[in-house]
Design an enzyme around this catalytic site. Structure first.
Site, PDB file in Angstrom:
ATOM      1  N   VAL A 175       0.797  -1.227   0.000  1.00 22.69           N
ATOM      2  CA  VAL A 175       0.000   0.000   0.000  1.00 22.69           C
ATOM      3  C   VAL A 175       0.831   1.279   0.000  1.00 22.69           C
ATOM      4  O   VAL A 175       0.294   2.373  -0.183  1.00 22.69           O
ATOM      5  CB  VAL A 175      -0.962   0.039   1.210  1.00 22.69           C
ATOM      6  CG1 VAL A 175      -2.018  -1.037   1.087  1.00 22.69           C
ATOM      7  CG2 VAL A 175      -0.193  -0.090   2.517  1.00 22.69           C
ATOM      8  N   TYR A 176       2.126   1.191   0.217  1.00 19.98           N
ATOM      9  CA  TYR A 176       2.935   2.406   0.289  1.00 19.98           C
ATOM     10  C   TYR A 176       2.980   3.104  -1.064  1.00 19.98           C
ATOM     11  O   TYR A 176       3.444   2.536  -2.060  1.00 19.98           O
ATOM     12  CB  TYR A 176       4.365   2.088   0.734  1.00 19.98           C
ATOM     13  CG  TYR A 176       4.497   1.619   2.174  1.00 19.98           C
ATOM     14  CD1 TYR A 176       3.456   1.762   3.093  1.00 19.98           C
ATOM     15  CD2 TYR A 176       5.668   1.031   2.618  1.00 19.98           C
ATOM     16  CE1 TYR A 176       3.587   1.325   4.404  1.00 19.98           C
ATOM     17  CE2 TYR A 176       5.813   0.587   3.931  1.00 19.98           C
ATOM     18  CZ  TYR A 176       4.767   0.745   4.821  1.00 19.98           C
ATOM     19  OH  TYR A 176       4.905   0.315   6.108  1.00 19.98           O
ATOM     20  N   SER A 177       2.496   4.341  -1.066  1.00 25.52           N
ATOM     21  CA  SER A 177       2.497   5.170  -2.284  1.00 25.52           C
ATOM     22  C   SER A 177       1.890   4.430  -3.475  1.00 25.52           C
ATOM     23  O   SER A 177       2.419   4.455  -4.587  1.00 25.52           O
ATOM     24  CB  SER A 177       3.915   5.654  -2.616  1.00 25.52           C
ATOM     25  OG  SER A 177       4.411   6.466  -1.581  1.00 25.52           O
TER      26      SER A 177
END
Length: 323
Positions: A60-62
């Site tokens: 889910v990061y960036s």
């Protein structure tokens, strides 16, 4: 750099893990303060050259771009067999049903998406980002076990949750002969020590390695109380984690750092590295100095008096970080 076994496994990890939430396209996802690929690559390379072999990111990061940037950099700068690459699954990655969570469908889909973004055939440590109350734990643990048996994942880990939830997952895996979690990535630092009540004793007893997130309390342990940064000004999640009473702990860090003539980050990380359950704090780095301080902290020994001075001001906190 020093290396340690991750929990009771035979896996060697550096005492510092580079947290890669910092690396990702700022206009993707919810982290406007992240560094793009051009700015990220020198820091990832510096970490490798400093002896760090442990890298942590998440799907889910960036909006997935963290995995892409990290994957390309590690492919260019390191041999795949020499690094320990970790990512996570749970958060929403797309709209609609089955776009998040720990169902068998979500896990099987997300590992393939992560592997494609990372540009690798396997991840060394695949972690559930949070507990999924909407999915039977048996379904989650069997799906993770199947990923290990398929060769897509070497080890599995968990992140912030209640100790009884973690124990339930471990018991479920053991009862069925499935792969158990080898690590716990939880919220733990000088300003938040509630994990010492149940989770850390459980991990110690079960031989689970602890890899704390936010070891510097979102930077609060590294600067004067009340000082803001671009990240802290836009970090709504981090703004809920700490309280005004934590100021006295920051002041203790400042005093000891001054006496030692070292940056405050080194003192705060050294305290964590003195805790016997902690394998490797997950340190984010947006500047070269951040990596230099993290590496130096590994060699910084604190006296019993200094440890007591750092710990004495702590007061109980409301539980945070589990969701």
């Amino acid at each position: 750099m020093q290396y340690v076994k991750l929990g009771s496994t035979g896996l060697d990890v550096s005492r510092i893990c580079l947290g890669c939430m910092t690396y990702g396209l700022p206009d993707r996802g919810t982290h406007e303060w992240t560094l793009d690929e051009e700015a990220s690559r020198p820091l990832i390379r510096q970490a490798l050259e400093s002896g760090i072999n442990f890298f942590d990111t998440a799907n889910v990061y960036s909006d997935g771009t963290s995995e892409e940037i990290v994957g390309r950099a590690l492919k260019d700068f390191a041999r795949r067999d020499e690094i320990v690459l970790a990512t996570k699954v749970h958060g929403r990655t797309r709209p609609g049903p089955n776009g998040h969570g720990l169902s068998r469908k979500a896990i099987m889909s997300e590992i393939d998406h992560s592997l494609a973004r990372l540009g690798t055939d396997y991840v060394d440590l695949y972690q559930i980002h949070r507990y999924d109350h909407a999915t039977p734990v048996e379904e989650t643990m069997e799906a993770l076990h199947d990923l290990v048996k398929a060769g897509k994942v070497r080890y599995i880990g968990a992140s912030s949750m209640w100790a009884w939830e973690f124990s339930k997952a471990q018991y479920t895996a053991e009862r069925h002969g499935w792969t158990k979690f080898v690590s716990m990535q939880n919220h733990y630092n000088l300003l938040y020590r509630e994990e010492e009540r149940e989770m850390l004793p459980l991990c110690r007893d079960q031989g689970v390695g602890v890899v704390p997130w936010s070891p510097l309390a979102r930077g609060r342990l590294t600067r004067d109380w009340g000082t803001t940064t671009e990240r802290s000004a836009n970090d709504t999640f981090g703004g809920r984690l700490y309280q005004e009473g934590d100021r006295t702990i920051v002041e203790a860090v400042t005093r000891i750092a001054g006496e030692r003539a070292v940056p405050r980050a080194q003192v705060a990380l050294a305290w964590l590295l003195h805790q016997d359950t902690v394998a490797a704090p997950i340190v984010g780095a947006s500047r070269p100095q951040h990596i230099e301080d993290a590496v130096a902290a590994v060699e910084l020994g604190l006296s019993d008096k200094e440890l007591e001075e750092l710990e004495a001001p702590y007061t109980p906190h409301a539980i945070s970080g589990h969701s």
